[in-house]
Design a protein around this motif. Structure first.
Motif, PDB file in Angstrom:
ATOM      1  N   ILE A  12       0.852  -1.201   0.000  1.00 35.00           N
ATOM      2  CA  ILE A  12       0.000   0.000   0.000  1.00 35.00           C
ATOM      3  C   ILE A  12       0.882   1.243   0.000  1.00 35.00           C
ATOM      4  O   ILE A  12       0.710   2.139  -0.826  1.00 35.00           O
ATOM      5  N   ARG A  13       1.845   1.287   0.915  1.00 35.58           N
ATOM      6  CA  ARG A  13       2.742   2.448   0.987  1.00 35.58           C
ATOM      7  C   ARG A  13       3.528   2.599  -0.318  1.00 35.58           C
ATOM      8  O   ARG A  13       3.657   3.701  -0.852  1.00 35.58           O
ATOM      9  N   GLY A  14       4.058   1.491  -0.850  1.00 37.81           N
ATOM     10  CA  GLY A  14       4.839   1.546  -2.085  1.00 37.81           C
ATOM     11  C   GLY A  14       4.031   2.049  -3.269  1.00 37.81           C
ATOM     12  O   GLY A  14       4.506   2.880  -4.046  1.00 37.81           O
ATOM     13  N   LEU A  15       2.792   1.567  -3.419  1.00 42.10           N
ATOM     14  CA  LEU A  15       1.937   2.026  -4.519  1.00 42.10           C
ATOM     15  C   LEU A  15       1.577   3.500  -4.354  1.00 42.10           C
ATOM     16  O   LEU A  15       1.568   4.263  -5.327  1.00 42.10           O
ATOM     17  N   ARG A  16       1.298   3.899  -3.121  1.00 42.73           N
ATOM     18  CA  ARG A  16       0.972   5.305  -2.858  1.00 42.73           C
ATOM     19  C   ARG A  16       2.165   6.194  -3.225  1.00 42.73           C
ATOM     20  O   ARG A  16       2.024   7.190  -3.947  1.00 42.73           O
ATOM     21  N   GLN A  17       3.344   5.822  -2.768  1.00 40.79           N
ATOM     22  CA  GLN A  17       4.535   6.630  -3.037  1.00 40.79           C
ATOM     23  C   GLN A  17       4.906   6.612  -4.519  1.00 40.79           C
ATOM     24  O   GLN A  17       5.340   7.626  -5.062  1.00 40.79           O
ATOM     25  N   TRP A  21       1.615  10.234  -4.272  1.00 44.75           N
ATOM     26  CA  TRP A  21       0.504  10.693  -3.456  1.00 44.75           C
ATOM     27  C   TRP A  21       0.922  10.813  -1.993  1.00 44.75           C
ATOM     28  O   TRP A  21       1.631   9.970  -1.455  1.00 44.75           O
ATOM     29  N   SER A  22       0.421  11.817  -1.344  1.00 44.19           N
ATOM     30  CA  SER A  22       0.585  11.955   0.106  1.00 44.19           C
ATOM     31  C   SER A  22      -0.455  11.053   0.780  1.00 44.19           C
ATOM     32  O   SER A  22      -1.362  10.520   0.121  1.00 44.19           O
ATOM     33  N   LEU A  23      -0.322  10.931   2.096  1.00 44.93           N
ATOM     34  CA  LEU A  23      -1.358  10.203   2.852  1.00 44.93           C
ATOM     35  C   LEU A  23      -2.717  10.870   2.644  1.00 44.93           C
ATOM     36  O   LEU A  23      -3.732  10.192   2.478  1.00 44.93           O
ATOM     37  N   ASP A  24      -2.729  12.199   2.640  1.00 40.08           N
ATOM     38  CA  ASP A  24      -3.981  12.938   2.446  1.00 40.08           C
ATOM     39  C   ASP A  24      -4.616  12.622   1.094  1.00 40.08           C
ATOM     40  O   ASP A  24      -5.831  12.421   1.012  1.00 40.08           O
ATOM     41  N   GLU A  41      -0.603   1.875   7.459  1.00 41.90           N
ATOM     42  CA  GLU A  41       0.711   1.726   6.832  1.00 41.90           C
ATOM     43  C   GLU A  41       1.809   1.404   7.837  1.00 41.90           C
ATOM     44  O   GLU A  41       2.761   0.705   7.506  1.00 41.90           O
ATOM     45  N   THR A  42       1.698   1.902   9.057  1.00 42.99           N
ATOM     46  CA  THR A  42       2.749   1.674  10.054  1.00 42.99           C
ATOM     47  C   THR A  42       2.498   0.429  10.901  1.00 42.99           C
ATOM     48  O   THR A  42       3.336   0.068  11.731  1.00 42.99           O
ATOM     49  N   GLY A  43       1.357  -0.228  10.715  1.00 39.19           N
ATOM     50  CA  GLY A  43       1.075  -1.448  11.457  1.00 39.19           C
ATOM     51  C   GLY A  43       0.443  -1.227  12.810  1.00 39.19           C
ATOM     52  O   GLY A  43       0.292  -2.168  13.584  1.00 39.19           O
ATOM     53  N   ARG A  44       0.070  -0.007  13.118  1.00 41.90           N
ATOM     54  CA  ARG A  44      -0.581   0.275  14.397  1.00 41.90           C
ATOM     55  C   ARG A  44      -2.087   0.019  14.329  1.00 41.90           C
ATOM     56  O   ARG A  44      -2.787   0.168  15.326  1.00 41.90           O
ATOM     57  N   ARG A  45      -2.578  -0.339  13.145  1.00 44.29           N
ATOM     58  CA  ARG A  45      -4.001  -0.662  12.984  1.00 44.29           C
ATOM     59  C   ARG A  45      -4.133  -1.799  11.983  1.00 44.29           C
ATOM     60  O   ARG A  45      -3.469  -1.823  10.952  1.00 44.29           O
ATOM     61  N   ARG A  57      -9.074  -0.414  -4.755  1.00 50.83           N
ATOM     62  CA  ARG A  57      -9.758   0.361  -5.798  1.00 50.83           C
ATOM     63  C   ARG A  57      -9.053   1.709  -6.007  1.00 50.83           C
ATOM     64  O   ARG A  57      -8.774   2.115  -7.122  1.00 50.83           O
ATOM     65  N   ALA A  58      -8.742   2.408  -4.916  1.00 48.27           N
ATOM     66  CA  ALA A  58      -8.094   3.716  -5.009  1.00 48.27           C
ATOM     67  C   ALA A  58      -6.699   3.623  -5.630  1.00 48.27           C
ATOM     68  O   ALA A  58      -6.271   4.525  -6.347  1.00 48.27           O
ATOM     69  N   LEU A  59      -6.003   2.519  -5.378  1.00 47.26           N
ATOM     70  CA  LEU A  59      -4.644   2.325  -5.908  1.00 47.26           C
ATOM     71  C   LEU A  59      -4.649   1.652  -7.281  1.00 47.26           C
ATOM     72  O   LEU A  59      -3.592   1.334  -7.814  1.00 47.26           O
ATOM     73  N   ASP A  60      -5.844   1.419  -7.836  1.00 48.62           N
ATOM     74  CA  ASP A  60      -5.995   0.804  -9.156  1.00 48.62           C
ATOM     75  C   ASP A  60      -5.286  -0.544  -9.239  1.00 48.62           C
ATOM     76  O   ASP A  60      -4.514  -0.818 -10.149  1.00 48.62           O
ATOM     77  N   THR A  61      -5.559  -1.379  -8.228  1.00 51.28           N
ATOM     78  CA  THR A  61      -5.013  -2.728  -8.213  1.00 51.28           C
ATOM     79  C   THR A  61      -6.099  -3.659  -7.688  1.00 51.28           C
ATOM     80  O   THR A  61      -7.242  -3.248  -7.527  1.00 51.28           O
ATOM     81  N   THR A  62      -5.744  -4.899  -7.465  1.00 49.96           N
ATOM     82  CA  THR A  62      -6.715  -5.867  -6.939  1.00 49.96           C
ATOM     83  C   THR A  62      -6.314  -6.287  -5.533  1.00 49.96           C
ATOM     84  O   THR A  62      -5.152  -6.150  -5.135  1.00 49.96           O
ATOM     85  N   ILE A  63      -7.271  -6.813  -4.815  1.00 49.05           N
ATOM     86  CA  ILE A  63      -6.976  -7.350  -3.488  1.00 49.05           C
ATOM     87  C   ILE A  63      -5.964  -8.480  -3.615  1.00 49.05           C
ATOM     88  O   ILE A  63      -5.036  -8.590  -2.815  1.00 49.05           O
ATOM     89  N   ASP A  64      -6.121  -9.311  -4.646  1.00 51.03           N
ATOM     90  CA  ASP A  64      -5.176 -10.416  -4.851  1.00 51.03           C
ATOM     91  C   ASP A  64      -3.742  -9.921  -4.935  1.00 51.03           C
ATOM     92  O   ASP A  64      -2.833 -10.529  -4.372  1.00 51.03           O
TER      93      ASP A  64
END
Length: 187
Positions: A12-17, A21-24, A41-45, A57-64
């Protein structure tokens, strides 16, 4: 082996970066708060299924793709050696379906290999090779083309062809399609 939840968070973090994209920015796209996304992303949740669907969906990928396990067996290829007079071949790619129908192989050709017009093969497709060491002699129809270390050749395999060695062993890295693999295995 890495925990799957760690892998998902890293993806998730890698695709976002990778998208810049920022976290926002990602939070807006997947309807989560930036703080929730940061904790995911940090594992606290922990990530629940609904969040995972929204993130994919937001990252244009699949759950798989997000949850695909990581295992060295998916990365490391342990090629088997195939040997015949004057030719040793190591197939360096997995089954063709995972590699767009192409195979990658390393070949060590010695002057003992029978080459020349009477040993040329013809099959549908294209072949490409680069010479790692030595000098290859590409028999291509009526032509004999020396290909030195550091150079590459690409040609239609509908032209009669074979590859030999000039003055000693030659090592090449080659890419050919399924038709080429069948033809090379039959030689």
């Amino acid at each position: 082996m890495q925990e799957i939840s760690d892998v998902v968070r890293q993806r998730i973090r890698g695709l976002r970066q990778a998208r810049g994209w920022s976290l926002d920015a990602l939070a807006v796209r997947c309807h989560l708060s930036p703080s929730t996304l940061s904790r995911i992303e940090t594992g606290r949740r922990r990530i629940d299924l609904e969040q995972l669907v929204a993130l994919a969906r937001a990252l244009d990928t699949t759950i798989d793709h997000l949850v695909e396990p990581v295992d060295d067996a998916d990365v490391i290829i342990r090629p088997m050696q195939h040997q015949e007079p004057g030719l040793t071949t190591w197939v360096l790619s997995r089954e063709p379906a995972r590699n767009s129908g192409s195979h990658v192989a390393k070949m060590r050709i010695t002057p003992e290999r029978r080459t020349g017009p009477e040993f040329q093969a013809v099959h549908p497709g294209r072949e490409w090779f680069t010479v790692i060491s030595g000098t290859a002699l590409l028999f291509l129809g009526e032509r004999q083309i020396p290909v030195a270390a550091g150079n590459a050749a690409e040609f239609s395999t509908m032209i009669p062809h074979s590859i030999g060695a000039v003055g000693g062993p030659v090592e090449i890295l080659t890419i050919f399609d399924q038709e080429g693999e069948r033809a090379h295995a039959a030689q």
